[in-house]
Enzyme design. Structure first.
Site, PDB file in Angstrom:
ATOM      1  N   ASP A  19      -6.063 -13.985   8.287  1.00 52.52           N
ATOM      2  CA  ASP A  19      -4.743 -14.594   8.072  1.00 52.52           C
ATOM      3  C   ASP A  19      -4.194 -15.189   9.362  1.00 52.52           C
ATOM      4  OD1 ASP A  19      -4.869 -13.973   5.432  1.00 52.52           O
ATOM      5  OD2 ASP A  19      -3.436 -12.326   5.483  1.00 52.52           O
ATOM      6  N   SER A  70     -11.598  -7.651   1.346  1.00 50.84           N
ATOM      7  CA  SER A  70     -11.474  -6.215   1.611  1.00 50.84           C
ATOM      8  C   SER A  70     -10.482  -5.556   0.654  1.00 50.84           C
ATOM      9  CB  SER A  70     -11.038  -5.979   3.059  1.00 50.84           C
ATOM     10  OG  SER A  70      -9.747  -6.525   3.281  1.00 50.84           O
ATOM     11  N   ARG A  87       0.840  -1.201   0.000  1.00 55.32           N
ATOM     12  CA  ARG A  87       0.000   0.000   0.000  1.00 55.32           C
ATOM     13  C   ARG A  87       0.879   1.256   0.000  1.00 55.32           C
ATOM     14  NH1 ARG A  87      -3.068  -3.741   2.657  1.00 55.32           N
ATOM     15  NH2 ARG A  87      -5.333  -3.526   2.886  1.00 55.32           N
ATOM     16  N   LYS A 101      -7.744 -17.290  -1.152  1.00 54.10           N
ATOM     17  CA  LYS A 101      -6.383 -16.801  -0.884  1.00 54.10           C
ATOM     18  C   LYS A 101      -5.391 -17.531  -1.790  1.00 54.10           C
ATOM     19  CE  LYS A 101      -7.351 -13.985   2.645  1.00 54.10           C
ATOM     20  NZ  LYS A 101      -6.857 -12.611   2.804  1.00 54.10           N
ATOM     21  N   SER A 134     -13.086  -8.447   6.942  1.00 50.73           N
ATOM     22  CA  SER A 134     -11.723  -7.977   7.261  1.00 50.73           C
ATOM     23  C   SER A 134     -11.654  -6.460   7.435  1.00 50.73           C
ATOM     24  CB  SER A 134     -10.742  -8.417   6.164  1.00 50.73           C
ATOM     25  OG  SER A 134     -10.887  -9.765   5.830  1.00 50.73           O
TER      26      SER A 134
END
EC number: 2.5.1.19
Length: 426
Positions: A314, A171, A27, A341, A198
């Site tokens: 996770d 998400s 990010r 995932k 999430s």
């Protein structure tokens, strides 16, 4: 195929500095790219997913300088949207944290961009994000199966306006849309369809956007407003927190076979929801101590829990293997997104837990685990999934030890995991 034999471990103790968060690293790299000014990112994660993002940014003309150990990155922001005069094809491996945000970001400028990945990436959905981007005028074409990569973006900019996005699968779709919304041609009003999974990962996104000078108005996770006219400005320096999901293995180790294990780089001030994993261990009976930037887990007899773990998907995987050392039947609920995932984690987890003798009920969105009286040794398949390999390292705490197939798959987020794990023994 490479195998790693983990012999039985009697006790663990020690301190581990957790490598940077994958979620925050990718990010922050994208926001630094879109920002005006130069950003120095420290404690950047050095792993496959981050390398895919960095390689793509370089291909798109972004200038950055990496330290020798790849954990400090000085990146020159482009101060706006990414454009390219020539067609670009970007290979993103199996990195969802690169594929989803880049898919959104590349709609903002001008150019033709094709995004591809490994075969598993072609099975990981992206349709909810693409549907939302199309509502804002994006031209995106699927090259194989509808709703999945690979895809081509014919970018001409993104309009403002109202947009609906599904929140019940991942998400990451909302995260991608949020990060590009400030650079759309008008204000963006995002309506979330269904229950948002999430949520803590959305908090990470909004906190990082704020660091880069952009404000998101959050209406109880059902609607998000991003007012036009904002732009990303580099804060100069960004410290990437330790990866809270990666911390979960060491904390579980301390709870099962401590001794005392201290993890640094995450703590009560963390912006990552996965630190709440420590609260689950505490509910199971572990002795947990919190500091601002550390967590300590001490061993104690563990008992089963029955919990909704949608907020820590996770880290919840680590509870599945820790459950083998708890008294009673553990139930992990509301985890459907395990199925989309790196592999179908619900099916994989159920299969491998049964190998060691556990009684397992695999539901559509839950898993129920009853430990065996005696844990069997086994060869654990990891499905090219880093978290499967790390979770099953907990079986070293059984009297028989365990064999991990393809242990190097941890390179996705934690290349030297098994070396660090070994350092706690003795």
């Amino acid at each position: 195929m490479k195998q790693l034999r983990l012999e039985p471990v009697v006790q663990v103790r020690g301190e581990i500095n957790i490598p940077g968060s994958k979620s925050i690293s990718n990010r922050a790299l994208l926001l630094a790219t879109l920002a005006q000014g130069t950003t120095t990112l420290t404690n950047l994660l050095d792993s496959d997913d981050i390398r895919h993002m960095l390689a793509s940014l370089k291909q798109l003309g972004v200038n950055y300088r990496l330290s020798q150990n790849n954990t400090v990155c000085e990146l020159d922001g482009i101060g706006g949207v990414i454009s390219s005069a020539s067609a670009q094809e970007l290979f993103l491996g199996n990195a969802g944290t690169a594929m989803r945000p880049l898919c959104a970001a590349l709609t903002l400028g001008q150019g033709e961009f094709t995004l591809t990945g490994e075969p598993r990436m072609e099975e990981r959905p992206i349709g909810d994000l693409v549907d939302a981007l199309r509502q804002l005028g994006a031209n995106i074409v699927y090259l194989k199966n509808d709703g999945f990569p690979p895809l081509t973006i014919n970018a001409t900019g993104l309009n403002g306006g109202d947009v609906e996005i599904a929140g019940d699968l991942s998400s990451q779709f909302l995260t991608a849309l949020l990060m590009v919304a400030p650079l759309a041609k008008g204000s963006v009003n995002i309506h979330v369809k269904g229950e948002l999974v999430s949520k803590p990962y959305i908090d990470i996104t909004i906190a990082l956007m704020a660091q880069f000078g952009v404000n998101v108005i959050n209406h109880d996770y059902a609607r998000f407003e991003i007012v036009a006219g904002q732009r990303y400005i580099s804060p100069g320096k960004v410290l990437v927190e330790g990866d809270a999901s990666s911390a979960s293995y060491f904390l579980a180790a301390g709870a099962i076979k401590g001794g005392e294990v201290k993890v640094t780089g995450v703590g009560r001030l963390s912006i990552q929801g996965d630190v709440k994993f420590a609260d689950v261990l505490e509910k199971m009976g572990a002795d947990i101590e919190w500091g601002d930037d550390y967590i300590i887990a001490r061993g104690s007899p563990l008992t089963a829990v029955d919990l909704d773990m949608n907020h820590i998907p996770d880290a919840a995987m680590t509870i599945a293997t820790a459950a083998l050392f708890a008294k009673g039947t553990t139930v992990i609920r509301n985890i459907y997104n395990w199925r989309i995932k790196e592999t179908d984690r619900l099916a994989a987890m159920a299969t491998e837990l049964r190998k060691v003798g556990a009684e397992v009920e695999e539901g559509n969105d839950y898993i129920k685990i009853t430990p065996p009286a005696v844990i069997n040794t086994a060869e654990i398949d990891t499905y090219n999934d880093h978290r499967m390999a790390m979770c099953f390292s907990m079986l070293a705490f059984a009297d028989c030890g365990i064999t991990i197939n393809d242990p190097d798959c941890t390179s996705k987020t934690f290349p030297d995991y098994f070396k660090q794990f070994a350092s706690l023994q003795g």
